[in-house]
Design an enzyme around this catalytic site. Structure first.
Site, PDB file in Angstrom:
ATOM      1  CG  LEU A   9      -7.952   7.433  -7.521  1.00 43.43           C
ATOM      2  CD1 LEU A   9      -9.090   7.753  -8.479  1.00 43.43           C
ATOM      3  CD2 LEU A   9      -8.118   6.013  -6.975  1.00 43.43           C
ATOM      4  CB  CYS A  61       1.206   9.111   9.150  1.00 45.14           C
ATOM      5  SG  CYS A  61       1.957  10.608   9.826  1.00 45.14           S
TER       6      CYS A  61
END
Length: 296
Positions: free
Chosen positions: A161, A171
């Site tokens: 966050l 990835c």
């Protein structure tokens, strides 16, 4: 390469006449169905009673892989073979005896998909907080105070966050695209996953424009935090957009490549250009009197 290796294993084991039960563990993040195909390839050389394929996806972050391996949130293993699952329990006993959880699933497809599901959940949190950051800028709210309050909700959590320039690395982009492609081919498109990809793409452009605006409309000659080997793998993909928008590797208005490899950096940028990753534009990399320019 994976399937060639699997074929070689099966063929060589048959030629040597090795007895005993063999467990083939696939740890790479692979499309759903890969382990099933590997099992079929091995079946061409060995009877099904002599081997099993296990999906054991890794959940390791770039820059902290050893720590993540030694202190996993969970260890996922998938196989329909009770013998293979027993072998995996013995293999991970040093970690499970310390209290780390081993999650066994009876379907290798489930195990393969768990890694993708984990990544899309994390990417969605990153995408959402970045969208809120842009909204906060517009309406005069504080993104740090917002993310802190939201993260206190245990159903959401604090991780991922921290608003930033967007996700990149080796990835997330690859896995999200693979997941979206798989879902569409399976006739069950994942609209949220596709929206996260689009949102992250737009956020990169928004960050470039934010930098431009903060520097008076022109980023040439200013210091930009570029990194080809960022530990968290995030900057590489994101900063390519800054390069493509006129940025240069400078410090205090002067060329500074003390800790940079110009040759590898130039090759990296050229490859991004060839692959169509970098948007139309131009940038300059400087090393004393040497200037490498790339233009569309």
């Amino acid at each position: 390469a994976l399937f060639r290796a699997v074929e070689q294993i099966g063929r060589r084991r048959r030629e040597l006449g090795v007895s005993g039960f063999m467990v083939v563990v696939i740890k790479s993040t692979v499309p759903v169905g890969t382990c099933r195909k590997a099992k079929a390839l091995l079946s061409n050389h060995l009877p099904a009673s002599q081997f099993a394929v296990v999906s054991n996806p890794e959940f390791l972050r770039e820059g902290s892989a050893v720590s993540d391996f030694m202190n996993p949130d969970r260890i996922v293993v998938g196989s329909s073979s009770s013998i293979a699952l027993m072998a995996m329990r013995r293999l991970y006993a040093p970690l499970t005896q310390l209290g780390h959880r081993l999650v066994e699933v009876s379907s290798i497809e489930t195990s393969e998909l768990i890694k993708y599901a984990s990544n899309i959940f994390l990417a969605t949190k990153i995408g959402l907080i970045n969208e809120f950051a842009r909204l906060c800028d517009t309406v005069g709210a504080d993104i740090l105070e917002l993310s802190h309050a939201v993260g206190l909700d245990h159903r959401i959590g604090r991780d991922c966050l921290a608003a930033g320039p967007g996700f990149g690395g080796s990835c997330f982009p690859k896995d999200l695209k693979a997941l979206s492609s798989l879902a569409r081919e399976a006739g069950s498109p994942m609209q949220i996953a596709e929206a996260v990809i689009a949102s992250n793409h737009d956020h990169k452009h928004a960050m470039v424009e934010k930098i431009r605006k903060a520097l008076g409309g022109d980023v040439s000659g200013w210091v930009l935090p570029l990194s080809l080997e960022a530990p968290n793998g995030v900057q590489n993909d994101v900063m390519s957009w800054v390069w493509a928008s006129g940025g240069s590797m400078l410090k205090d208005g002067k060329p500074d490549l003390t800790n940079a490899d110009v040759t590898s950096a130039t090759a990296y940028i050229q490859q991004l250009w060839n692959d169509g990753v970098i948007a139309p534009g131009s940038f300059t990399m400087k090393e004393q009197d040497k200037v490498e320019e790339f233009t569309n």
